[in-house]
Enzyme design. Structure first.
Site, PDB file in Angstrom:
ATOM      1  N   SER A 285      64.299   1.660  95.333  1.00 18.32           N
ATOM      2  CA  SER A 285      63.484   2.880  95.228  1.00 18.32           C
ATOM      3  C   SER A 285      61.999   2.592  95.428  1.00 18.32           C
ATOM      4  O   SER A 285      61.274   3.423  95.979  1.00 18.32           O
ATOM      5  CB  SER A 285      63.731   3.551  93.877  1.00 18.32           C
ATOM      6  OG  SER A 285      65.095   3.847  93.739  1.00 18.32           O
TER       7      SER A 285
ATOM      8  N   LYS B 170      59.481   0.952  82.970  1.00 16.81           N
ATOM      9  CA  LYS B 170      59.067   1.492  84.275  1.00 16.81           C
ATOM     10  C   LYS B 170      58.239   2.769  84.154  1.00 16.81           C
ATOM     11  O   LYS B 170      58.545   3.619  83.326  1.00 16.81           O
ATOM     12  CB  LYS B 170      60.308   1.810  85.124  1.00 16.81           C
ATOM     13  CG  LYS B 170      60.968   0.583  85.710  1.00 16.81           C
ATOM     14  CD  LYS B 170      62.109   0.968  86.623  1.00 16.81           C
ATOM     15  CE  LYS B 170      62.681  -0.249  87.321  1.00 16.81           C
ATOM     16  NZ  LYS B 170      63.880   0.063  88.092  1.00 16.81           N
TER      17      LYS B 170
ATOM     18  N   ARG C  69      73.355  -5.912  95.087  1.00 14.86           N
ATOM     19  CA  ARG C  69      72.942  -5.914  96.494  1.00 14.86           C
ATOM     20  C   ARG C  69      72.756  -7.314  97.037  1.00 14.86           C
ATOM     21  O   ARG C  69      73.038  -7.596  98.181  1.00 14.86           O
ATOM     22  CB  ARG C  69      71.635  -5.139  96.659  1.00 14.86           C
ATOM     23  CG  ARG C  69      71.785  -3.652  96.462  1.00 14.86           C
ATOM     24  CD  ARG C  69      70.465  -3.032  96.146  1.00 14.86           C
ATOM     25  NE  ARG C  69      69.943  -3.617  94.910  1.00 14.86           N
ATOM     26  CZ  ARG C  69      68.709  -3.521  94.505  1.00 14.86           C
ATOM     27  NH1 ARG C  69      67.837  -2.898  95.240  1.00 14.86           N
ATOM     28  NH2 ARG C  69      68.329  -4.061  93.364  1.00 14.86           N
TER      29      ARG C  69
ATOM     30  N   HIS D 294      72.424   4.030  96.519  1.00 16.34           N
ATOM     31  CA  HIS D 294      73.060   4.500  95.278  1.00 16.34           C
ATOM     32  C   HIS D 294      74.288   5.367  95.614  1.00 16.34           C
ATOM     33  O   HIS D 294      75.333   5.244  94.983  1.00 16.34           O
ATOM     34  CB  HIS D 294      72.084   5.362  94.457  1.00 16.34           C
ATOM     35  CG  HIS D 294      70.889   4.635  93.933  1.00 16.34           C
ATOM     36  ND1 HIS D 294      69.602   5.007  94.229  1.00 16.34           N
ATOM     37  CD2 HIS D 294      70.783   3.557  93.112  1.00 16.34           C
ATOM     38  CE1 HIS D 294      68.748   4.205  93.610  1.00 16.34           C
ATOM     39  NE2 HIS D 294      69.433   3.314  92.934  1.00 16.34           N
TER      40      HIS D 294
HETATM   41  N1  COA Z   1      70.899   0.914  96.496  1.00 16.89           N
HETATM   42  C1  COA Z   1      69.585   0.926  96.534  1.00 16.89           C
HETATM   43  N2  COA Z   1      68.815   0.557  95.507  1.00 16.89           N
HETATM   44  C2  COA Z   1      69.435   0.162  94.401  1.00 16.89           C
HETATM   45  C3  COA Z   1      70.817   0.123  94.285  1.00 16.89           C
HETATM   46  C4  COA Z   1      71.569   0.512  95.417  1.00 16.89           C
HETATM   47  N3  COA Z   1      72.879   0.484  95.414  1.00 16.89           N
HETATM   48  N4  COA Z   1      71.134  -0.324  93.058  1.00 16.89           N
HETATM   49  C5  COA Z   1      69.985  -0.564  92.420  1.00 16.89           C
HETATM   50  N5  COA Z   1      68.947  -0.272  93.236  1.00 16.89           N
HETATM   51  C6  COA Z   1      67.528  -0.441  92.953  1.00 16.89           C
HETATM   52  C7  COA Z   1      66.942   0.749  92.262  1.00 16.89           C
HETATM   53  O1  COA Z   1      66.474   1.698  93.175  1.00 16.89           O
HETATM   54  C8  COA Z   1      65.827   0.113  91.479  1.00 16.89           C
HETATM   55  O2  COA Z   1      64.708  -0.038  92.326  1.00 16.89           O
HETATM   56  P1  COA Z   1      63.208  -0.067  91.794  1.00 16.89           P
HETATM   57  O3  COA Z   1      63.160  -1.081  90.679  1.00 16.89           O
HETATM   58  O4  COA Z   1      62.443  -0.472  92.988  1.00 16.89           O
HETATM   59  O5  COA Z   1      62.852   1.307  91.315  1.00 16.89           O
HETATM   60  C9  COA Z   1      66.378  -1.276  91.129  1.00 16.89           C
HETATM   61  O6  COA Z   1      67.386  -1.513  92.071  1.00 16.89           O
HETATM   62  C10 COA Z   1      67.048  -1.404  89.785  1.00 16.89           C
HETATM   63  O7  COA Z   1      67.143  -0.198  89.215  1.00 16.89           O
HETATM   64  P2  COA Z   1      68.261   0.500  88.403  1.00 16.89           P
HETATM   65  O8  COA Z   1      69.626   0.226  88.886  1.00 16.89           O
HETATM   66  O9  COA Z   1      67.851   1.908  88.368  1.00 16.89           O
HETATM   67  O10 COA Z   1      68.174  -0.235  87.059  1.00 16.89           O
HETATM   68  P3  COA Z   1      67.004  -0.324  86.036  1.00 16.89           P
HETATM   69  O11 COA Z   1      66.787  -1.762  85.804  1.00 16.89           O
HETATM   70  O12 COA Z   1      65.813   0.493  86.387  1.00 16.89           O
HETATM   71  O13 COA Z   1      67.653   0.339  84.793  1.00 16.89           O
HETATM   72  C11 COA Z   1      69.274   0.718  83.114  1.00 16.89           C
HETATM   73  C12 COA Z   1      68.925  -0.042  84.368  1.00 16.89           C
HETATM   74  C13 COA Z   1      68.917   2.131  83.328  1.00 16.89           C
HETATM   75  C14 COA Z   1      70.732   0.635  82.879  1.00 16.89           C
HETATM   76  C15 COA Z   1      68.628   0.031  81.921  1.00 16.89           C
HETATM   77  O14 COA Z   1      67.552  -0.739  82.192  1.00 16.89           O
HETATM   78  C16 COA Z   1      68.233   0.955  80.810  1.00 16.89           C
HETATM   79  O15 COA Z   1      67.280   1.692  80.861  1.00 16.89           O
HETATM   80  N6  COA Z   1      69.026   0.868  79.775  1.00 16.89           N
HETATM   81  C17 COA Z   1      68.856   1.601  78.575  1.00 16.89           C
HETATM   82  C18 COA Z   1      68.698   0.671  77.411  1.00 16.89           C
HETATM   83  C19 COA Z   1      69.852  -0.271  77.257  1.00 16.89           C
HETATM   84  O16 COA Z   1      71.013   0.079  77.238  1.00 16.89           O
HETATM   85  N7  COA Z   1      69.499  -1.539  77.064  1.00 16.89           N
HETATM   86  C20 COA Z   1      70.465  -2.590  76.896  1.00 16.89           C
HETATM   87  C21 COA Z   1      70.886  -3.145  78.207  1.00 16.89           C
HETATM   88  S1  COA Z   1      71.172  -4.816  78.020  1.00 16.89           S
END
Ligand code: COA
Length: 168
Positions: A128, A41, A90, A17
C-alpha cells in the site's frame, strides 16, 4: 461452515489483497475481511474510508464480509467464529514478521491457525505504501488497484496537496 478472517490495515486495498481473498475463498466458506487498527501506522485513509473502499472493491463477491475492529486479531477471530487467520506471504522478507505474529497468535489462541497464501507473482512487489507514493507522483496505478481506489487516491492526494499549498 469454515470461516477465516483476513486482517490488515488496507491503506488502501490493492489487487494483491484481492488476489489473496479470491484464493482464500477456494479454501474457506466465508472470509471476513477485517480493517484492523495497527497502532504503529499513520494512515492516509480513515478506518471508515478504508472500510468503504474495501466494500466497493469486493462488492461482486459472495461470502465475503468487510468489518473493522480495534483489538487483538485472535479475539476478533474468536468473536466471529473463525477457525483461521488468513495472511499473504509475498516474499521472504515478509516471513520473519509473519512468523512471529503467527506464533504469538497461536500462543494467545491455540485453536486458531494462521493460513498463509501466496499472491500471484505479479503482486509480490506490491504494497500500500508504494501505491500511495506512486499516486503522489500521479503515476498510473490502474494495474494495481480497483478503479474506485485509484479515484479515491487521486482525490485524497489532491486535497492533501491543496491543504499544503494553503499553509505556505
Ligand atoms: N498484496 C499487496 N500488499 C500486501 C499484501 C498483498 N497480498 N499483503 C500485505 N500487503 C502489504 C500491505 O499493503 C501493507 O503495506 P504497507 O505497510 O506499505 O501499508 C503491508 O503489506 C503489511 O500490512 P498488513 O497486512 O496490512 O499488516 P499490518 O502489519 O499493517 O497489520 C495486523 C497486521 C492488522 C494484523 C496487525 O498488525 C494488527 O494491527 N493487529 C492487532 C493487534 C494484534 O492482534 N496484535 C498481536 C499480533 S502478534
Amino acid at each position: 461452515m469454515k470461516i477465516a478472517t483476513y486482517p490488515g490495515t488496507f491503506d488502501p486495498v490493492t489487487n494483491g489483497h484481492i488476489d489473496i481473498i479470491r484464493r482464500g475463498m477456494e479454501i474457506f466458506d466465508r472470509i471476513i475481511v477485517t480493517v484492523a487498527r495497527n497502532t504503529t501506522k499513520t494512515t492516509l485513509f480513515s478506518p471508515a474510508e478504508r472500510l468503504d473502499l474495501l466494500r466497493k472493491s469486493l462488492s461482486g463477491m459472495t461470502n465475503v464480509e468487510v468489518v473493522s475492529f480495534a483489538g487483538l486479531v485472535v479475539e476478533h477471530a474468536k468473536s466471529v467464529g473463525a477457525v483461521a487467520v488468513l495472511r499473504g506471504l509475498r516474499a521472504v522478507s515478509d516471513f520473519e514478521y509473519e512468523f512471529q505474529m503467527a506464533l504469538m497468535n497461536r500462543k494467545l489462541a491455540p485453536e486458531i491457525n494462521t493460513v498463509f497464501l501466496m499472491p500471484n507473482e505479479k503482486y509480490t512487489y506490491l504494497n500500500s505504501s508504494i501505491i500511495r507514493s506512486l499516486s503522489e507522483f500521479d503515476a498510473d496505478i490502474n494495474d494495481f488497484v480497483p478503479k474506485v481506489v485509484a479515484d479515491a487516491l487521486k482525490k485524497k492526494i489532491m486535497k492533501k496537496q491543496a491543504t499544503m499549498k494553503g499553509k505556505k
